[in-house]
Design a protein around this motif. Structure first.
Motif, PDB file in Angstrom:
ATOM      1  N   ASP A 145      39.817  38.248  40.894  1.00  0.00           N
ATOM      2  CA  ASP A 145      39.298  39.186  41.891  1.00  0.00           C
ATOM      3  C   ASP A 145      38.033  39.880  41.386  1.00  0.00           C
ATOM      4  O   ASP A 145      37.073  40.057  42.143  1.00  0.00           O
ATOM      5  CB  ASP A 145      40.341  40.236  42.263  1.00  0.00           C
ATOM      6  CG  ASP A 145      41.465  39.689  43.116  1.00  0.00           C
ATOM      7  OD1 ASP A 145      41.364  38.538  43.601  1.00  0.00           O
ATOM      8  OD2 ASP A 145      42.479  40.410  43.283  1.00  0.00           O
ATOM      9  N   SER A 151      32.094  36.538  50.587  1.00  0.00           N
ATOM     10  CA  SER A 151      32.968  37.614  50.115  1.00  0.00           C
ATOM     11  C   SER A 151      33.777  37.210  48.887  1.00  0.00           C
ATOM     12  O   SER A 151      34.482  38.035  48.313  1.00  0.00           O
ATOM     13  CB  SER A 151      33.901  38.071  51.238  1.00  0.00           C
ATOM     14  OG  SER A 151      34.726  37.002  51.644  1.00  0.00           O
ATOM     15  N   ASN A 209      34.422  39.116  43.194  1.00  0.00           N
ATOM     16  CA  ASN A 209      34.078  40.257  44.017  1.00  0.00           C
ATOM     17  C   ASN A 209      32.619  40.118  44.470  1.00  0.00           C
ATOM     18  O   ASN A 209      31.774  39.691  43.687  1.00  0.00           O
ATOM     19  CB  ASN A 209      34.267  41.538  43.196  1.00  0.00           C
ATOM     20  CG  ASN A 209      34.077  42.779  44.021  1.00  0.00           C
ATOM     21  OD1 ASN A 209      32.984  43.059  44.498  1.00  0.00           O
ATOM     22  ND2 ASN A 209      35.146  43.530  44.179  1.00  0.00           N
TER      23      ASN A 209
END
Length: 150
Positions: free
Chosen positions: A117, A67, A121
């Motif tokens: 982020d 993740s 991702n």
């Protein structure tokens, strides 16, 4: 506490302003790595790689998971190069010797989390990469219908 290599200023571009390139009107303007070619591009990429590999990842890199992927061959991902170069230019501007005392906090608040982020991702540029494995991201096709021909 993590010890970070203290690179030379000319290796990281750690001045208080981003690198400059003359504009057509004689004024200087910041440049972006995707506008560079040849040796100029590779020289900039080497400086970026030094900053990423010796400061950004040792300090801010979190564990690699499905993740939150990371590719140690990030230099082969154009989107990652572009995002990291923008992050590095902001770093230079906000943490250099002439930056305001709140510059580092501003860099953390406005740039670091958002860029990391996006890069990490699961559908970002490292989506196909796993620890020990690298895979290019399949890009959407672009129509070659002659529209841009003169």
């Amino acid at each position: 506490m993590t010890q970070v290599a203290q690179p030379e200023t000319d290796e990281t571009g750690g001045s208080d302003t981003p690198p400059q390139q003359p504009a057509g009107d004689g004024q200087k303007k910041p440049f972006f790595i995707l506008y560079l070619n040849g040796e100029e591009y590779f020289a900039e990429l080497r400086q970026l790689a030094f900053w990423v590999d010796h400061l950004l990842i040792p300090v801010y890199g979190k564990e690699v998971t499905s993740s939150a992927p990371w590719c140690p061959r990030w230099r082969e991902h154009p989107e990652a190069i572009a995002q990291l170069h923008g992050l590095w230019l902001a770093w230079q501007s906000l943490t250099g010797p002439n930056a305001e005392v709140t510059g580092p906090a501003q860099w953390h608040r406005d740039y670091l989390g958002m860029i990391m982020d996006a890069l990490r991702n699961p559908s970002g540029p490292f989506a196909g990469c796993k620890p020990g494995s690298h895979r290019e991201v399949a890009r959407p096709p672009v129509a070659d219908d002659g529209f841009l021909d003169p």
